[in-house]
Design a protein around this motif. Structure first.
Motif, short mmCIF file in Angstrom:
data_model
loop_
_atom_site.label_atom_id
_atom_site.label_comp_id
_atom_site.label_asym_id
_atom_site.label_seq_id
_atom_site.Cartn_x
_atom_site.Cartn_y
_atom_site.Cartn_z
N MET A 59 13.89 2.51 -12.13
CA MET A 59 12.88 2.28 -11.09
C MET A 59 12.83 0.80 -10.77
SD MET A 59 8.99 3.45 -10.80
CE MET A 59 7.86 2.63 -9.69
N VAL A 60 13.18 0.45 -9.57
CA VAL A 60 13.23 -0.96 -9.20
C VAL A 60 12.19 -1.34 -8.16
CG1 VAL A 60 15.66 -1.23 -9.80
CG2 VAL A 60 15.03 -0.54 -7.48
N THR A 61 11.48 -0.34 -7.64
CA THR A 61 10.46 -0.60 -6.63
C THR A 61 9.15 -0.96 -7.31
OG1 THR A 61 11.50 0.98 -5.14
CG2 THR A 61 9.22 0.36 -4.66
N SER A 62 8.62 -2.13 -6.98
CA SER A 62 7.34 -2.54 -7.55
C SER A 62 6.23 -2.31 -6.53
CB SER A 62 7.39 -4.02 -7.95
OG SER A 62 7.60 -4.83 -6.82
N VAL A 63 5.01 -2.30 -7.03
CA VAL A 63 3.83 -2.16 -6.19
C VAL A 63 2.95 -3.37 -6.49
CG1 VAL A 63 1.89 -0.66 -5.55
CG2 VAL A 63 4.03 0.36 -6.38
N PRO A 64 3.10 -4.45 -5.73
CA PRO A 64 2.40 -5.68 -6.06
C PRO A 64 0.89 -5.67 -5.80
CG PRO A 64 3.74 -5.99 -4.09
CD PRO A 64 4.02 -4.61 -4.61
N GLN A 65 0.42 -4.83 -4.91
CA GLN A 65 -1.01 -4.84 -4.56
C GLN A 65 -1.83 -3.99 -5.54
OE1 GLN A 65 -2.31 -6.77 -2.23
NE2 GLN A 65 -0.24 -7.52 -1.84
N PRO A 66 -2.82 -4.60 -6.21
CA PRO A 66 -3.64 -3.87 -7.18
C PRO A 66 -4.32 -2.63 -6.60
CG PRO A 66 -4.08 -6.21 -7.34
CD PRO A 66 -3.20 -6.02 -6.14
N ASP A 67 -4.82 -2.70 -5.37
CA ASP A 67 -5.49 -1.55 -4.78
C ASP A 67 -4.52 -0.39 -4.54
OD1 ASP A 67 -4.33 -3.18 -2.77
OD2 ASP A 67 -5.63 -2.32 -1.24
N GLN A 68 -3.29 -0.71 -4.19
CA GLN A 68 -2.28 0.33 -4.01
C GLN A 68 -1.90 0.98 -5.35
OE1 GLN A 68 0.87 -1.69 -1.92
NE2 GLN A 68 -0.10 -1.35 0.07
N ARG A 69 -1.75 0.15 -6.39
CA ARG A 69 -1.46 0.71 -7.72
C ARG A 69 -2.58 1.62 -8.18
NH1 ARG A 69 -0.16 -4.63 -8.75
NH2 ARG A 69 -1.85 -4.83 -10.26
N LYS A 70 -3.83 1.17 -7.97
CA LYS A 70 -4.98 1.98 -8.37
C LYS A 70 -4.98 3.31 -7.63
CE LYS A 70 -10.03 2.00 -8.77
NZ LYS A 70 -10.04 3.43 -8.83
N ALA A 71 -4.70 3.31 -6.35
CA ALA A 71 -4.66 4.55 -5.57
C ALA A 71 -3.58 5.49 -6.09
CB ALA A 71 -4.45 4.23 -4.09
N ILE A 72 -2.42 4.95 -6.42
CA ILE A 72 -1.33 5.77 -6.95
C ILE A 72 -1.73 6.37 -8.29
CG2 ILE A 72 1.00 5.66 -7.93
CD1 ILE A 72 1.58 3.49 -5.75
N ILE A 73 -2.27 5.55 -9.17
CA ILE A 73 -2.65 6.03 -10.51
C ILE A 73 -3.79 7.05 -10.41
CG2 ILE A 73 -3.63 5.31 -12.73
CD1 ILE A 73 -2.04 2.60 -12.18
N ASP A 74 -4.77 6.80 -9.55
CA ASP A 74 -5.86 7.76 -9.36
C ASP A 74 -5.30 9.09 -8.86
OD1 ASP A 74 -7.69 5.85 -10.19
OD2 ASP A 74 -8.44 5.43 -8.16
N PHE A 75 -4.37 9.05 -7.92
CA PHE A 75 -3.75 10.27 -7.41
C PHE A 75 -3.01 11.00 -8.53
CE2 PHE A 75 0.03 12.43 -5.84
CZ PHE A 75 -0.54 13.35 -4.98
N LEU A 76 -2.21 10.27 -9.29
CA LEU A 76 -1.44 10.89 -10.38
C LEU A 76 -2.36 11.50 -11.43
CD1 LEU A 76 1.40 8.26 -10.84
CD2 LEU A 76 1.59 10.56 -9.84
N ALA A 77 -3.49 10.84 -11.69
CA ALA A 77 -4.43 11.34 -12.72
C ALA A 77 -5.05 12.68 -12.29
CB ALA A 77 -5.51 10.31 -12.98
N ARG A 78 -5.12 12.94 -10.99
CA ARG A 78 -5.69 14.20 -10.50
C ARG A 78 -4.69 15.34 -10.49
NH1 ARG A 78 -7.72 10.56 -6.61
NH2 ARG A 78 -6.24 11.35 -5.07
N GLN A 79 -3.41 15.03 -10.71
CA GLN A 79 -2.35 16.06 -10.66
C GLN A 79 -2.21 16.69 -12.04
OE1 GLN A 79 -1.34 16.52 -7.43
NE2 GLN A 79 -2.85 14.89 -7.25
N LYS A 80 -2.68 17.87 -12.20
CA LYS A 80 -2.66 18.55 -13.50
C LYS A 80 -1.66 19.66 -13.52
CE LYS A 80 -5.95 16.02 -15.13
NZ LYS A 80 -5.77 15.05 -16.09
#
Length: 80
Positions: A59-80
């Motif tokens: 994985m070479v793509t980074s996500v430099p913006q904290p708000d974007q990382r938070k949105a991604i992680i929040d989305f992933l946390a809801r995927q059960k």
């Protein structure tokens, strides 16, 4: 996420709280040997600079913006 002819990456359903490289997928040797469990904090660090956090990752793509990382992680946390 699928691309033409197949998957682009592993299934991320349930990734938060799961051991890295635990699913059936052709993970990089670096990720298979990492021995980490994907916590929200760990995902945040990884998404910010994947190759710095885990040299040898594919994985070479980074996500430099904290708000974007938070949105991604929040989305992933809801995927059960």
């Amino acid at each position: 996420m699928g691309g033409k002819g197949g998957k682009v990456g592993p299934d991320l359903t349930g990734v938060v709280g799961r051991k890295a490289a635990a699913m059936a997928y052709a993970y990089s040797p670096a990720l298979r040997k990492a021995g980490v469990v994907w916590t929200p904090d760990g995902l945040d660090r990884f998404l910010q600079a994947p190759t710095r956090v885990l040299p040898g990752t594919r994985m070479v793509t980074s996500v430099p913006q904290p708000d974007q990382r938070k949105a991604i992680i929040d989305f992933l946390a809801r995927q059960k």
